[in-house]
Design an enzyme around this catalytic site. Structure first.
Site, PDB file in Angstrom:
ATOM      1  CB  SER A 184      -5.479   4.603   8.856  1.00  0.00           C
ATOM      2  OG  SER A 184      -4.086   4.399   9.061  1.00  0.00           O
ATOM      3  CG  ASP A 185      -4.172   5.223   2.293  1.00  0.00           C
ATOM      4  OD1 ASP A 185      -3.048   4.687   2.311  1.00  0.00           O
ATOM      5  OD2 ASP A 185      -4.720   5.594   1.231  1.00  0.00           O
ATOM      6  CD1 TRP A 186       2.247   3.187   5.393  1.00  0.00           C
ATOM      7  CD2 TRP A 186       0.206   2.303   5.453  1.00  0.00           C
ATOM      8  NE1 TRP A 186       2.369   1.866   5.773  1.00  0.00           N
ATOM      9  CE2 TRP A 186       1.135   1.293   5.823  1.00  0.00           C
ATOM     10  CE3 TRP A 186      -1.142   1.971   5.436  1.00  0.00           C
ATOM     11  CZ2 TRP A 186       0.755   0.001   6.159  1.00  0.00           C
ATOM     12  CZ3 TRP A 186      -1.533   0.670   5.771  1.00  0.00           C
ATOM     13  CH2 TRP A 186      -0.580  -0.280   6.125  1.00  0.00           C
TER      14      TRP A 186
END
Length: 872
Positions: free
Chosen positions: A222-224
């Protein structure tokens, strides 16, 4: 390792052990599992450098040109070498997973993160991105193709829903990711945004086409902060939630599996992919689970590619924590400045550093685009120069990289002024004048104007304090910009102390940035005491650009003032703090007049203009394409005073240049990385050719908005972005996609193509051209297709292939340009498949999207005929 072995390792784990692996241990570190020999893997931002786990100015990084500059080279071999340099940096810093390349498109020049993406064209983006991936992964380090998918702007990026029709999604925005999978990428990052109603961490697009049709066998990270649910994201093909810990995927996910809401088989597949990634980067050794952590796999003569840490920098710490309370380490109250656990890495041997710098210098020239060169002003002849004016706010302090999470602290920075002075030492006088000043974010204190009051060293004293106000950690820092001001579990506040030595008499703005309660004392007097409320959840703003509070004071040059800034940490607000000081500059007529007078007395003027971090950065889009401040006025005034004026544009993306036809020479340097000045001097003086070609159209307006309406951003333009869109407009842009002049001139003399191409088959185009100039040169031969009569939605024309040509003066060369089968195909939303519309296609060859002197007709059909030679 075979698939069966991965299966056996998964079978050895309990459900709790498996789920534990699916979230990070910290912001940058994945979890280990000693029982099966899995060591913790480390991720780090890219693409222009590898920061490592910490964000510490004492642990510097080689800084590459921006993605736009890389794409401007149209040179896959060079980009692959740069990817190898990134891999060497990653190995040196103990990083297994580099969060790059960014494969989103330049849908609009207003995109704030434009500099971090390659191009407006899916083919160019895909090929350059694939080269970067090959270079990184050849070094035993994982590349991460991001942000999948349609994350092409920053406004409301965490929540917007991109509405994109199926054909457009496949032919434009997914195409570079498909190329990344074909290149064997080991990780893909899911975007924050949604697409057609589903947020990407829960999107069916992760399964199809990514893992299914395309056969991606790596990890979807995932993106953060992008995983915001338990069951929907876990049931999707999302594999890893970062950063960690993330309670949504810990106890809650175990409970969801036991309740039958998430199949355990889905968990097993996610873990299997993580183990495959660990095996690829050398972090999995089932034979010795209790053994020491092995170094990253791969080796290179440029394995360590940065300068040695400053004195006082200690061994690497375990993680970069989002707040002091989550850190696993602490320091005693007796810690002295410089004793902190800052992230550091092995220094580079001098010969290795020289080799890395040479590559970066070469890359600057290769990506520099010569837009205009009337009268052959460039390259400059040093023998005819006695006095050169270097002018502009970006000339003495070039902007080498864009803002946001991709930023690194460079090993060193060579400004255009320094580069020209070094190149012309003993031959010509190089004189500088800023001309104008730009309003920018406050300038952090540094070793040039601040001292640590405890030790007297240039720099600052940073202290972490507990609830009683006692010091629990202290360290010496080199800058007042502190994304991570040390770590201590018991800390509730940070204090930054410095003795500021003003460089000039007059008013100064003293600034302190941070969330929560912020206080600033000047010579013992409390000047700021305010509670700054968090008003955003965008990580780029929370952790990198907290709001500033400032006080204006009258200071005396050379008379030190003591600054003490304190910030009390609040939950969810990160730890970033910035202590800054700036003289209040009056950008009046005197500065501009001085620059003009200087230009009038010189043989040649080089004016460097550009953008600021307030204009091009992560977390927001641009409101317009204008250069900030009075830079346009400066260019016109200097050009009027000195006929031989070269303008260098230092920006990551397009800007409006109302003067571009009023000056004889215009160069685009992009954000060129740490060797900016050396590479620019090479180009200006003819030691290297400006090899760049535009990877995106430079226009004076943006055709499409980046602002969602009611949370929805509709990609109503379909397939027509960039040059494709401008081909349908009555007006022309300033400079077309693919344009770039170089120092050689070329004549396109012949085109050889098959009469027919079988459906689903590639073809090879042969282009004959001659160097008609006086210098050896490199040309980028570009091939486009069009379909004049079609029943399918298509652009007017589209890039189908490109290849370099190199020849000596007067030399003729024949270049083979591969055109993939996909170039003749379109995506059918009705059939959900790639299809070929049989019939006549026009194939065009030349040096930009509109400068195409050669053309031929190719029939897409079953029978393949003989080649046909087309003369211009």
């Amino acid at each position: 390792m075979s698939a069966d072995k991965f299966d056996r390792l998964v079978d050895e784990l309990s459900l709790e052990q498996k789920v534990r692996l699916l979230t990070g241990a910290t912001v940058w570190r994945l979890r280990d599992e000693p029982a099966i020999g899995l060591r913790a893997m480390v991720a780090s931002d890219g693409p222009v450098g590898v920061r490592g786990e910490g964000w510490d100015e004492r642990n510097t990084s080689l800084t590459l040109p921006s993605a736009t500059a890389m794409a401007a080279t149209w040179d896959e071999d060079l980009v692959e070498l740069l990817g190898g340099l990134i891999a060497a940096e990653a190995r040196r810093k103990g990083v297994h997973l580099v969060l790059a390349p960014t494969l989103n498109l330049h849908r609009s020049p207003l995109g704030g993160r434009h500099f971090e993406c390659y191009s407006e064209d899916p083919l160019l983006t895909g090929r350059v991105g694939a080269a970067y991936i090959r270079g990184v992964q050849a070094g035993g380090v994982a590349a991460t193709a991001k942000h999948y998918v349609a994350n092409d702007s920053e406004t409301e990026r965490l929540t917007l829903d991109a509405r994109v029709d199926e054909q457009t999604l496949r032919e434009l925005y997914m195409a570079p990711f498909e190329a990344a999978v074909e290149a064997g990428v080991w990780a893909v990052m899911s975007a924050y945004n949604g697409v057609n109603g589903a947020t990407m961490s829960e999107s069916p697009l992760l399964a199809e086409p990514l893992k299914g049709e395309w056969g991606f066998d790596g990890v979807v990270v995932s993106d953060w902060g992008g995983v915001r649910s338990t069951v929907p994201s876990a049931r999707a093909a999302q594999d890893l939630a970062m950063p960690g810990p993330n309670p949504l995927w810990e106890e809650n996910l175990v409970a969801a599996v036991r309740a039958g809401e998430v199949p355990e088989a889905a968990i097993d597949d996610k873990v299997r992919r993580l183990l495959r990634l660990a095996d690829r980067v050398g972090a999995l050794d089932p034979g010795s689970p209790d053994g020491p952590a092995a170094p990253l796999s791969g080796g290179s003569s440029a394995e360590a590619v940065t300068a040695a840490p400053s004195p006082g920098t200690s061994a690497s710490s375990s993680s970069a924590a989002p707040s002091p309370g989550t850190s696993a380490s602490s320091s005693s109250a007796a810690s002295s400045p410089g004793s902190s656990a800052s992230s550091s890495s092995a220094p580079l041997a001098p010969e290795e550093l020289d080799a890395a710098r040479a590559l970066l210098r070469r890359s600057v020239a290769a990506g520099t685009v010569l837009l205009r060169n009337e009268g052959g002003l460039l390259p400059m002849d040093p023998a005819r120069l006695r006095r050169i004016a270097v002018i502009g706010p970006n000339a003495a302090a070039a902007r080498i990289q864009g803002g946001g999470s991709a930023g690194v602290y460079p090993v060193s920075t060579v400004s255009p002024l320094d580069g020209l002075r070094e190149a012309l030492a003993g031959a010509a006088e190089v004189i500088y004048s800023p001309g104008v000043h730009l309003d920018s974010r406050p300038t952090p204190l540094d070793t040039g104007n601040a001292r640590n009051p405890r030790t007297g060293e240039p720099g600052l004293l940073v202290r972490l304090l507990d609830a009683s106000g006692a010091e629990v950690h202290a360290e010496h820092r080199l800058t007042g910009r502190l994304p991570e001001p040390g770590r201590a579990a018991s800390a509730v506040a940070v204090e930054i102390r410095a003795l500021l030595r003003p460089g000039a008499d007059g008013p100064w703005d003293i600034s302190f940035a941070g969330w929560g309660r912020v206080q600033l004392e000047v010579n013992g007097l409390l000047r700021i005491d305010e509670k700054v409320l968090l008003d955003t959840d965008d990580p780029a703003t929370v952790h990198l650009t907290p709001p500033c509070r400032r006080v204006r004071l009258s200071l005396t040059a050379g008379r030190e003032v003591e600054l003490v800034a304190r910030r009390h940490f609040a939950p969810g607000t990160g730890v970033a703090s910035i202590l800054a000081a700036d003289p209040v500059r009056q950008d009046g007529p005197d500065a501009l007049a001085a620059a003009v007078e200087l230009a009038r007395t010189c043989d040649l003027a080089v004016v460097v203009v550009g953008t600021t971090e307030e204009i091009e950065s992560e977390g927001f889009d641009r409101e317009h394409l204008d250069l900030p401040g009075r830079q346009n006025e400066l260019v016109r005034a200097v050009a009027a005073a000195c006929p031989d004026t070269v303008v260098v544009v230092n920006s990551g993306g397009p800007v409006v240049m109302p003067w571009h036809e009023e000056v004889p020479a215009v160069l685009l340097s992009w954000f060129p990385g740490q060797e900016a000045g050396h590479g620019l001097a090479d180009v200006l003086l003819g030691a290297a050719e400006p090899g760049g070609r535009l990877p995106t159209t430079w226009s004076e307006s943006a055709l499409f908005s980046t602002v969602p309406e009611d949370g929805v951003l509709t990609y109503g333009e379909g397939l027509d972005i960039g040059y494709r869109a401008w081909l349908r407009e009555p007006a022309a842009p300033a400079y077309w996609f693919g344009h770039g002049l170089g120092y050689a001139s070329w004549s396109y003399e012949g085109l050889s193509v098959p009469r027919r191409v079988a459906p689903g088959a590639p073809l090879t185009v042969r282009v004959r051209l001659r160097n008609t100039g006086r210098r050896a040169g490199r040309e980028v031969v570009q091939v486009y297709l069009s379909r004049p009569e079609t029943e399918v939605t298509r652009p007017v024309r589209w890039l189908a292939g490109f290849a370099p040509a190199v020849a000596e003066p007067g030399g003729t060369v024949e270049v083979e340009v591969g055109v993939p089968a996909r170039a003749f195909q379109h995506w059918s939303a009705e059939r959900h498949a790639w299809c070929t519309e049989e019939g006549a296609f026009t194939l065009l060859a030349g040096r930009s999207s509109v400068d195409l002197p050669l053309s031929a007709t190719v029939f897409a059909g079953a029978d393949v005929g003989a080649d046909v030679l087309v003369e211009p």
